[in-house]
Structure formats: C-alpha cells, structure tokens
Design an enzyme around this catalytic site. Sequence first.
Site, mmCIF file in Angstrom:
data_model
loop_
_atom_site.group_PDB
_atom_site.id
_atom_site.type_symbol
_atom_site.label_atom_id
_atom_site.label_comp_id
_atom_site.label_asym_id
_atom_site.label_seq_id
_atom_site.Cartn_x
_atom_site.Cartn_y
_atom_site.Cartn_z
ATOM 1 N N GLY A 1 -15.813 -1.115 47.235
ATOM 2 C CA GLY A 1 -16.790 -1.519 46.230
ATOM 3 C C GLY A 1 -16.178 -1.270 44.873
ATOM 4 O O GLY A 1 -14.983 -0.987 44.774
ATOM 5 N N SER B 1 -10.377 2.300 50.060
ATOM 6 C CA SER B 1 -10.369 1.629 48.758
ATOM 7 C C SER B 1 -11.080 2.505 47.716
ATOM 8 O O SER B 1 -10.625 3.620 47.442
ATOM 9 C CB SER B 1 -10.999 0.250 48.908
ATOM 10 N N ALA B 2 -12.181 2.054 47.134
ATOM 11 C CA ALA B 2 -12.888 2.852 46.125
ATOM 12 C C ALA B 2 -13.269 4.221 46.669
ATOM 13 O O ALA B 2 -13.254 5.221 45.944
ATOM 14 C CB ALA B 2 -14.132 2.110 45.644
ATOM 15 N N HIS C 1 -4.624 -0.379 47.400
ATOM 16 C CA HIS C 1 -4.160 -1.774 47.342
ATOM 17 C C HIS C 1 -2.852 -1.864 46.551
ATOM 18 O O HIS C 1 -2.620 -2.863 45.866
ATOM 19 C CB HIS C 1 -5.186 -2.686 46.665
ATOM 20 N N GLU D 1 -1.616 -1.895 51.159
ATOM 21 C CA GLU D 1 -2.631 -2.306 52.124
ATOM 22 C C GLU D 1 -2.117 -2.007 53.534
ATOM 23 O O GLU D 1 -0.992 -2.339 53.864
ATOM 24 C CB GLU D 1 -2.954 -3.789 51.946
#
Lengths: 223, 223
Positions: free
Chosen positions: B73, B106-107, B143, B179
């Site tokens: 997100g 990720s976040a 990422h 990734e």
Amino acid sequence: MTTSIMKRLLLISNSTMHGGGYLEHCQDNIKAFLSTTARKAFNSFGYDLDGIHEKENPVDAVRNAEAIFIGGGNTFRLLKTLYDENIVNEIYKQVTQDGVPYMGSSAGSNVATISINTTNDMPIVYPPSFKGIGLVPFNINAHYTEPDANSKHMGETRAQRINQYHEYEDAPPVLGLREGCILHVEGNKATLEGKTNAKLFVRLGKEPVEYEPGSDISFLLNV
Amino acid sequence: MTTSIMKRLLLISNSTMHGGGYLEHCQDNIKAFLSTTARKAFNSFGYDLDGIHEKENPVDAVRNAEAIFIGGGNTFRLLKTLYDENIVNEIYKQVTQDGVPYMGSSAGSNVATISINTTNDMPIVYPPSFKGIGLVPFNINAHYTEPDANSKHMGETRAQRINQYHEYEDAPPVLGLREGCILHVEGNKATLEGKTNAKLFVRLGKEPVEYEPGSDISFLLNV
C-alpha cells in the site's frame, strides 16, 4: 487562493533532457520568459545568477530578486530548506504581489504548487509540512511517465500513485508534466509550452485528459 | 536499539511477482515462518487473518495477535494510520518483547524499519513522523531495481536516491530488496531468503555490496 494578475511562472518538468545539457531543452522558453526583467548574463543564456545559499540573508535575497529560479534536487530537502530559511511566504509574496517571475524545474516546479504530495522523490528528510509555496492551486507531477509495457517491475505506475492521492476527496487536480513539458503562467492565463503533452488528473473516477503544447489550461488556476 | 533474542521478522520486498498471485512467490517462506504460531487457516496458505481495520480497538488487536502481517500500500498512508491508531509502539513491544512474529511486504517492510526515508511511494499524506516501528536498525528500499539502460527517462536512479539519503551522515545503511527478495530475522540472526539478491548501501562513498539468497547479514542488526 486569489490569483494575481501579475503572477508570472515558468514551471518545467525536468532540468535535463536525454542527450542535452542542463536546461538546454527549454532555453528559448527561459529567454522569452525572462527577457523583460533580467539585466546581466545568466550563464550561457545571457543572465546573471546569484545562489541564495551564498547569501547571508536569504529573506533579503528573495526580496531583492529580479527573478527567482529553483532547479531540481530532492523535493523534501528543498522544501525543508525553504521552510528552514523562512522564505516560503516571502517567495509567495514576491511572486503574487510584486510580479517577480518564478521559474522552477523538477523539484523547483513541485515546491511552487499547493503541496509536494505528488513528488516522485525519496523522502530523505522530514519537512515541517508538505505544503508548497502555493503559486498554483493544484499539484504537479514532474517527469510524468507512462508505464513501460515490457517491464516486469511490480511497483505502482505513476497514474496509480496519483489515483491513490485522489482517494482523498480534498486533493486538488494533478498536472502530469512529461519530460520536455513546461507550464507557463502569466497572471490568469496558463499555457502549456515545450515539446510534449501534459496529462491532467482531475479527480478519482474521472478519465485523465491529455493536453498538447500550446493548450490554454487557465481553468486550472481557478480550481 | 537493543536487539531482542526473541524477535522474529519476515520482510518481503514485494507482495506480487510478475505472473504470480498475491504473496505467491513467498508462500513457502511464510508457511515456514508462521508454522510454529498460527492455528487456523490464513487464506489459501492455511492461516486465519483478521483485518485490524475491522477491530474496534486496534491496540488490543495488536496485543492479542499471534502474528502480525502488514502488506503493501502507500507507505505514508500506512505509517500515518499506525500513528493515528497508536500502535507503532505496541507493535514494537509485541515483536521485541513477546516474540510475536512480524511479517511485512513492500510498505509493510518499510514501516518495520528505523524510518520510511527510503520508500519509493508518493507522499500523498503527511505522517506525524517518518520514524518507523524500528524493528531493525537500518532502512529498507523495497522493489529495489537497477536503471533500465535503454531508458531516456532523466529521473534519478534508485541508487542515486539512496546516495542522496546517505549525504546525511547519520543516515543508517539501506538494504535494497529486489523483487523476490526476503529478509528473515530470528533474534540476532538475519538471513536473506527468496530468489533474488539484495544490494546493501552502507554509506556514501562506499561501494554497495550484493548479497545472494542464503547470505547471513546478521551484522546489520548491530549497526
């Protein structure tokens, strides 16, 4: 926000274009924009440029400027510096009340807008606010780019990021300036210059609109 | 920061890999990581998942969690929410004192670190601080990607952005998780899992170092 009749802005997507020198891609626009105000030679374009970081009193430097140029760099660091030096309001006053021309490229275009909420930069420092100088009542996304169809990278596209911003109902429109794209404001008139289209994201659920160089987008000054 | 013996983290670069489903690329790592704690089925992996946004009291929800997962997100929105709900410290306590396993992608990996200074996300909201939960004493760039040699885009590369961050002398190391890359922490031991290398940026002027899956990078827990 009241729009000043005198306000003059030249907001450039990027400082350097592939294969060209610093500000080379927009030198004609800069010359035309500054021709009525500048006296001396600023680098190869024929104008003189004083660095505000070399000034003892940055507020006075802003007050005495014939024109203001803020180039690229990290948007967070730039905005924090503007706040640390107490020149956010001073620049706003000079540009909107005294008609001092403001020229920005990349980060310098971002900080000129209502906020830096749509910068692409890494948040390497924490500014006291994301509020920008407020010279235009919308946001700019500089270096705007479409996703590479061949990429396997799963990060969000630029458009997806802007849509995330627009999930906030009070978020203003976002003008995506592609590399080579320039927004030129003279008072109440806003025109696109440069060589590439801009893409306007008005709000969530509304299809973004492409504007070609030469387009009059003055309506954006009254959002 | 004291490193807890009990601390258990699984920090994943990205939620989705090209051509795969949500968390599919790391489901074996997740199963192995959670196997000792989870009782019920959380989606297709065999575990039960409660959304904290559905809870009346998020602080209690954190206190009662058997494991914590924060997915992707917008990092700014996510961190602001964690502060708004007063659960930053609570998560820190649960993970470092009670050994509750923390999983982020990720976040969710970004907010687990010392700060979100090296997120790639757009700053669509202003959190009260960029300080993260502090489960590791360094930054993550999720990422992580190298520049496309064929691109004419003039925006900074990821490495250039991280170097900008490292111009601040007190900035901690930045671990670039490509990734498919996963950081697994068990107490004082940190190991890289997944399918891709991580790239470690220690400080400005020091050449970044590549680490392959399987590498022991426990030294990073004591920087």
